[in-house]
Design an enzyme around this catalytic site. Structure first.
Site, PDB file in Angstrom:
ATOM      1  N   ASP A  45       0.838  -1.208   0.000  1.00 61.75           N
ATOM      2  CA  ASP A  45       0.000   0.000   0.000  1.00 61.75           C
ATOM      3  C   ASP A  45       0.875   1.261   0.000  1.00 61.75           C
ATOM      4  OD1 ASP A  45       0.846  -0.124   2.613  1.00 61.75           O
ATOM      5  OD2 ASP A  45      -1.150   0.000   3.514  1.00 61.75           O
ATOM      6  N   SER A  46       2.196   1.076  -0.039  1.00 64.20           N
ATOM      7  CA  SER A  46       3.103   2.200  -0.283  1.00 64.20           C
ATOM      8  C   SER A  46       2.761   2.843  -1.633  1.00 64.20           C
ATOM      9  CB  SER A  46       4.562   1.728  -0.285  1.00 64.20           C
ATOM     10  OG  SER A  46       4.738   0.612  -1.138  1.00 64.20           O
ATOM     11  N   ASP A  84      -0.825  -6.257   0.211  1.00 66.86           N
ATOM     12  CA  ASP A  84      -1.224  -5.560   1.441  1.00 66.86           C
ATOM     13  C   ASP A  84      -2.732  -5.459   1.553  1.00 66.86           C
ATOM     14  OD1 ASP A  84       0.793  -4.751   3.168  1.00 66.86           O
ATOM     15  OD2 ASP A  84       1.370  -3.063   1.905  1.00 66.86           O
ATOM     16  N   LYS A 113      -1.086  -9.362   3.619  1.00 62.88           N
ATOM     17  CA  LYS A 113      -0.293  -8.822   4.731  1.00 62.88           C
ATOM     18  C   LYS A 113      -1.135  -7.857   5.563  1.00 62.88           C
ATOM     19  CE  LYS A 113       3.373  -5.919   3.915  1.00 62.88           C
ATOM     20  NZ  LYS A 113       3.038  -4.654   4.599  1.00 62.88           N
ATOM     21  N   GLU A 115      -0.985  -5.231   9.066  1.00 58.97           N
ATOM     22  CA  GLU A 115      -0.118  -4.507   9.995  1.00 58.97           C
ATOM     23  C   GLU A 115      -0.691  -4.549  11.401  1.00 58.97           C
ATOM     24  OE1 GLU A 115       0.631  -0.456   8.855  1.00 58.97           O
ATOM     25  OE2 GLU A 115       1.250  -1.008   6.829  1.00 58.97           O
ATOM     26  N   GLU A 182       9.614  -3.950  10.184  1.00 66.58           N
ATOM     27  CA  GLU A 182      10.002  -2.650   9.591  1.00 66.58           C
ATOM     28  C   GLU A 182      10.620  -1.727  10.633  1.00 66.58           C
ATOM     29  OE1 GLU A 182       7.036  -0.870   7.072  1.00 66.58           O
ATOM     30  OE2 GLU A 182       8.160   0.998   6.886  1.00 66.58           O
TER      31      GLU A 182
HETATM   32  O1  KIV Z   1       3.604  -1.103   1.519  1.00 70.34           O
HETATM   33  C1  KIV Z   1       4.798  -1.441   1.497  1.00 70.34           C
HETATM   34  O2  KIV Z   1       5.532  -1.173   0.558  1.00 70.34           O
HETATM   35  C2  KIV Z   1       5.306  -2.188   2.636  1.00 70.34           C
HETATM   36  C3  KIV Z   1       6.794  -2.325   2.754  1.00 70.34           C
HETATM   37  C4  KIV Z   1       7.373  -1.047   3.214  1.00 70.34           C
HETATM   38  C5  KIV Z   1       7.189  -3.460   3.626  1.00 70.34           C
HETATM   39  O3  KIV Z   1       4.564  -2.641   3.455  1.00 70.34           O
END
Ligand code: KIV
EC number: 2.1.2.11
Length: 264
Positions: A45-46, A84, A113, A115, A182
């Protein structure tokens, strides 16, 4: 030949072979990453920050994630695909299940994934019991940026380090099959990697984890703003993008990235 499996990633941990992971958001980069031998593509989600130009990841939606997963899936055939779950898409077990199913069914992801720490135990159990592989994410949690008060290193003090380590054990017990750590000190990254059976991937957690992940645009030096200090611009010193990605894969495999002295 199908996609790389979780079993293969688990075997790499047991055999001490470093796992390479990079973020991917589109078909063209997915194909380049696959050709360079990257094992795991993370549709992170970056993308909210590096693709959409937002200030944080919070505005990314499920539809955004499904769209980018589809693109990455079309651009790659062999790599393992991790996606994510965006902010507030996994607040309850059933909401998490429905949204994870979308990422897998519509997006082609092999794992999702989430968080967060021990409070996610119930959700991780709910998903994994229904055949959805889960990657946990501990340390700096970008979706909690407003609670944490900025993007800062986590687990520097003994009490917070212990809590992260306990969370990791709890989430593994709940069924998580991978963990991304992270922005934590290298010592903590090493301790958790040794304690867990599942692969632990470092994103600024030092050189002793089972693998490494970076945001693709950070390692190409094209992210707007400042990249994190633990990242490296692999395009510098190479002549083109495929060579830069190859240099990353080679540096991770040979334990030449990250350097301990540039870790927390
Ligand atoms: O969203 C992302 O790119 C991430 C990485 C920073 C691990 O979760």
């Amino acid at each position: 030949m199908g996609r790389l499996t979780l079993t293969k990633l688990q075997k790499m941990k047991r055999q001490g072979e470093k796992i390479t992971m990079l973020t991917a958001y589109d078909a063209s980069f997915a194909a380049l990453l696959e050709a360079a031998g990257v094992e795991v593509l993370l549709v992170g989600d970056s993308l909210g920050m590096v693709i959409q130009g937002q200030e944080s990841t919070l505005s990314v939606t499920m539809d955004d994630m499904v769209y980018h997963c589809r693109n990455v899936s079309r651009g790659s055939q062999c790599t393992f695909m991790l996606a994510d779950m965006p902010f507030m898409s996994y607040a309850t077990p059933n909401q998490a299940m429905d949204n994870a199913a979308r990422l897998m069914r519509e997006g082609g992801a092999q794992m999702v994934k989430l968080e967060g720490g021990r409070l996610l135990g119930e959700i991780v159990e709910h998903l994994t019991a229904r055949g959805i592989p889960v990657c946990a994410h501990l340390g700096l949690l970008p979706q909690s940026v407003h609670r944490i008060g900025g993007y800062r290193v986590q687990g520097r003090e003994e009490i917070s380090a212990r809590r992260i380590q306990e969370d990791a054990m709890i989430l593994q017990e709940a069924g998580a099959d991978m963990l991304i750590l992270e922005c934590v000190p290298a010592r903590l990254g090493s301790k958790i990697t040794d304690a867990l059976k599942i692969p632990v991937i470092s994103c600024g957690a030092g050189p002793y984890c089972d693998g490494q992940v970076l945001v693709l645009y950070d390692m190409l030096g094209i992210s707007p703003g400042k990249s994190p200090s633990f990242s490296r611009n692999f395009l510098e010193g190479t002549s083109n993008i495929p060579n830069a990605i190859q240099a990353y894969v080679s540096a991770v495999k040979k334990n030449e990235f990250p350097l301990l002295e540039l870790s927390y």
